[in-house]
Write a protein that holds these residues in place. Structure first.
Motif, short mmCIF file in Angstrom:
data_model
loop_
_atom_site.label_atom_id
_atom_site.label_comp_id
_atom_site.label_asym_id
_atom_site.label_seq_id
_atom_site.Cartn_x
_atom_site.Cartn_y
_atom_site.Cartn_z
N ALA A 1 0.83 -1.20 0.00
CA ALA A 1 0.00 0.00 0.00
C ALA A 1 0.87 1.26 0.00
O ALA A 1 0.63 2.20 -0.76
CB ALA A 1 -0.93 -0.01 1.21
N ILE A 2 1.89 1.28 0.85
CA ILE A 2 2.79 2.43 0.90
C ILE A 2 3.55 2.57 -0.40
O ILE A 2 3.68 3.68 -0.96
CB ILE A 2 3.77 2.29 2.08
CG1 ILE A 2 3.01 2.39 3.42
CG2 ILE A 2 4.86 3.34 2.02
CD1 ILE A 2 3.87 2.13 4.63
N ALA A 3 4.06 1.46 -0.93
CA ALA A 3 4.81 1.51 -2.19
C ALA A 3 3.94 2.03 -3.33
O ALA A 3 4.38 2.86 -4.14
CB ALA A 3 5.35 0.13 -2.52
N LEU B 1 3.45 5.80 -2.97
CA LEU B 1 4.67 6.52 -3.35
C LEU B 1 4.82 6.58 -4.86
O LEU B 1 5.18 7.61 -5.44
CB LEU B 1 5.89 5.84 -2.73
CG LEU B 1 6.06 5.99 -1.21
CD1 LEU B 1 7.23 5.14 -0.74
CD2 LEU B 1 6.27 7.45 -0.84
N LEU B 2 4.53 5.46 -5.52
CA LEU B 2 4.65 5.43 -6.98
C LEU B 2 3.64 6.35 -7.65
O LEU B 2 3.94 7.01 -8.64
CB LEU B 2 4.45 3.98 -7.47
CG LEU B 2 5.59 3.02 -7.09
CD1 LEU B 2 5.16 1.58 -7.33
CD2 LEU B 2 6.85 3.33 -7.89
N ASN C 1 6.89 7.63 -10.30
CA ASN C 1 6.79 7.03 -11.64
C ASN C 1 7.33 7.93 -12.74
O ASN C 1 7.36 7.55 -13.90
CB ASN C 1 5.33 6.65 -11.94
CG ASN C 1 4.40 7.85 -11.91
OD1 ASN C 1 4.67 8.82 -11.21
ND2 ASN C 1 3.32 7.78 -12.66
N ARG C 2 7.74 9.14 -12.38
CA ARG C 2 8.31 10.03 -13.41
C ARG C 2 9.73 9.60 -13.78
O ARG C 2 10.24 9.98 -14.83
CB ARG C 2 8.30 11.46 -12.88
CG ARG C 2 6.90 12.02 -12.62
CD ARG C 2 6.94 13.34 -11.90
NE ARG C 2 5.60 13.77 -11.49
CZ ARG C 2 5.37 14.76 -10.65
NH1 ARG C 2 6.39 15.44 -10.12
NH2 ARG C 2 4.14 15.08 -10.32
N VAL D 1 11.89 1.06 -6.45
CA VAL D 1 10.90 1.03 -5.38
C VAL D 1 10.03 -0.23 -5.48
O VAL D 1 9.75 -0.91 -4.49
CB VAL D 1 10.02 2.30 -5.41
CG1 VAL D 1 8.84 2.18 -4.45
CG2 VAL D 1 10.86 3.52 -5.07
N ALA D 2 9.59 -0.54 -6.71
CA ALA D 2 8.74 -1.72 -6.90
C ALA D 2 9.48 -3.00 -6.52
O ALA D 2 8.92 -3.87 -5.84
CB ALA D 2 8.27 -1.79 -8.35
N LEU D 3 10.73 -3.12 -6.95
CA LEU D 3 11.51 -4.31 -6.61
C LEU D 3 11.77 -4.41 -5.11
O LEU D 3 11.67 -5.49 -4.52
CB LEU D 3 12.84 -4.30 -7.37
CG LEU D 3 12.84 -4.93 -8.76
CD1 LEU D 3 14.20 -4.72 -9.44
CD2 LEU D 3 12.52 -6.42 -8.68
#
Length: 504
Positions: free
Chosen positions: A13-15, A18-19, A24-25, A33-35
């Motif tokens: 949820a936090i990730a 943040l994205l 995501n820019r 972050v995703a990994l």
């Protein structure tokens, strides 16, 4: 470990937030972050599995509101195992996607994390209403992932998918409302105490609600006659999305396993094991239709999609018997079918990219044909249920568990016949795609292909070999899990306290 129980929901949820808020820019930062978030979920899942083997069950009360009045998350062997299965699959799928596929649309990684949040929450929640909430979270994220990269076929299939699941959501609310009206609770541990106390006057309403929930879970699990949405949806989805969706049908199977052993199990009075008589015939027909669909498939992705339908029928056949041996066998096959379905979707895209088509038809040679044909053969062996991979062991365990069932003849006959049909379907597809040469599929133009997606594909498929190599400890864990499900006193005590069990 108590406070860690909620982390599989909090971390994604936090990730995701943040994205969405701007990371995501920058693609490199977004992928990092995703990994990191997915790797953290894997580490947490490993720790929770270790904790679940030491403690029969443990509850986390959000806001410290006591159950059954507050929101509760429950960790036991089953939920811990499903969290680990999700995390392992998600890591491989994410590695595949960052090989270049995630560039094709916006917000892929945020949707991916929201999807994981919903799936993990569904495995942990201890009440029916929050199961509905997490269903909606994972479904809303899946809608975005389904149409990621756009395309007319994908949009059409996505529309059907949305309509089907909105209908299922409405039925879920109706069923939950009926159960609440009869019992006064939606907490699953509390239902285990309240369902046996329902009087004869309300039994019809209670059992109708229980079967309505079975209908909803059957839609999620692609159970006949509610399977119609799955082949088109999975075939139209991009490979990493379809691979991640392999865990979504297991959410439906998990819900059947959890609700109909806990709330409608042996101690449920007149409603005891209410799902069994309906689940077994539907599962057997699902198995047959899935394999017949494989024979009729003219594209590799449709071949795999119908294979998923057939595999759901196989694992739900095990669940429908509601014995320790059968539940353990079904859970082993569930682990296998998740990895093999995801791996095949990824492999099929790798073949299609290099070949220029996924048609089950003769064509020219293509780059990497030797490696990809070997992987396809290994994957076909695993899904069809031939030795020595986990598909064979899973089906063998289900057959062994069915020996004392009155339906043993039907179960043995249909599992063996559908396994043969699967072999024929894969042999036909493999011979046409890799061996026979013709002009139906033109030779693809030479191109450089990223290595990471192929590595991720091999990694997912290798999990079936690991399940075979470590079958003894895995089945030992699953046997104890099945015993917990059949006798859920530890689960009830963890949620409501040991005093509540005294009144059972």
């Amino acid at each position: 470990m108590n406070h860690w129980i909620v982390m599989p929901v909090v971390v994604p949820a936090i990730a995701a937030c943040l994205l969405l808020l701007g990371l995501n820019r920058e693609q490199a930062l977004e992928r990092t972050v995703a990994l990191a978030a997915t790797a953290a979920q894997f580490a947490i899942a490993v720790a929770l599995v270790a904790a679940a083997t030491q403690t029969p069950a443990e509850a986390y009360l959000l806001g410290n509101w006591p159950a059954p009045f507050g929101i509760v998350m429950v960790l036991d062997r089953l939920s811990a195992m499903m969290l680990l299965l999700t995390a392992v699959l998600a890591l491989f799928v994410l590695l595949y996607a960052i090989g270049g596929w995630d560039k094709r649309g916006k917000h892929f990684h945020a949707l991916f994390q929201f999807q994981l949040m919903g799936v993990n929450g569904a495995f942990l929640t201890g009440d029916l209403f929050n199961l509905f909430v997490f269903y909606e979270v994972l479904l809303i994220a899946s809608y975005g992932l389904m149409v990621h990269g756009s395309g007319g076929e994908r949009l059409k299939a996505g529309t059907h998918y949305v309509v089907t699941n909105l209908t299922a959501s409405a039925l879920f609310l109706i069923g939950a409302t009926l159960i609440y009206g009869v019992t006064g609770t939606l907490n699953m541990a509390d239902l285990a105490l309240k369902v046996p106390q329902v009087g004869a006057a309300d039994q019809g309403l209670l059992q109708a609600a229980a079967l309505l929930l079975l209908l909803v879970f059957g839609i999620k699990a692609a159970l006949v006659p509610l399977h119609f949405w799955l082949p088109g949806t999975y075939a139209a989805s991009a490979a990493p999305v379809a691979a991640l969706f392999a865990i979504m049908t297991k959410v439906g199977a998990y819900s059947i396993l959890r609700v109909y052993t806990l709330a409608f199990g042996a101690d449920a009075g007149e409603a005891a094991w209410i799902a069994g008589p309906w689940l077994l015939p539907a599962a057997l027909v699902t198995m047959v239709l899935g394999m017949v669909g494989m024979l009729a498939a003219r594209q590799l992705r449709w071949l795999v999609a119908f294979g998923v339908v057939g595999s759901m029928g196989t694992l739900l056949t095990g669940f429908s018997l509601f014995t320790v041996e059968a539940l353990s066998a079904g859970m082993y096959y569930m682990l296998h079918s998740t990895f093999i379905a995801a791996g095949l979707f990824l492999l099929v895209e790798q073949i299609s990219i290099r070949r220029g088509s996924d048609a089950v038809a003769p064509g020219a040679g293509f780059a990497g044909i030797g490696l990809l044909s070997a992987l396809f053969m290994a994957a076909a062996i695993a899904m069809a249920g031939l030795p020595p991979l986990s598909g064979f062991l899973g089906k063998l365990l289900i057959l062994d568990a069915a020996r004392d069932s009155q339906s043993m003849g039907w179960i043995w006959t249909l599992i063996l016949v559908t396994s043969f049909l699967s072999i024929v379907a894969f042999a036909r597809a493999g011979s046409l795609v890799f061996w026979k040469r013709g002009g139906d599929v033109p030779e693809a133009a030479p191109a450089a292909h990223p290595v990471l997606p192929l590595v991720a594909t091999i990694g997912v498929l290798a999990m079936t070999a690991l399940l075979s190599a470590f079958a003894a400890p895995v089945t030992g864990y699953l046997d104890e899990t099945a015993r917990q499900l059949i006798a859920p006193t530890d689960y009830i005590a963890a949620v409501l306290g040991s005093d509540a069990l005294a009144s059972r």
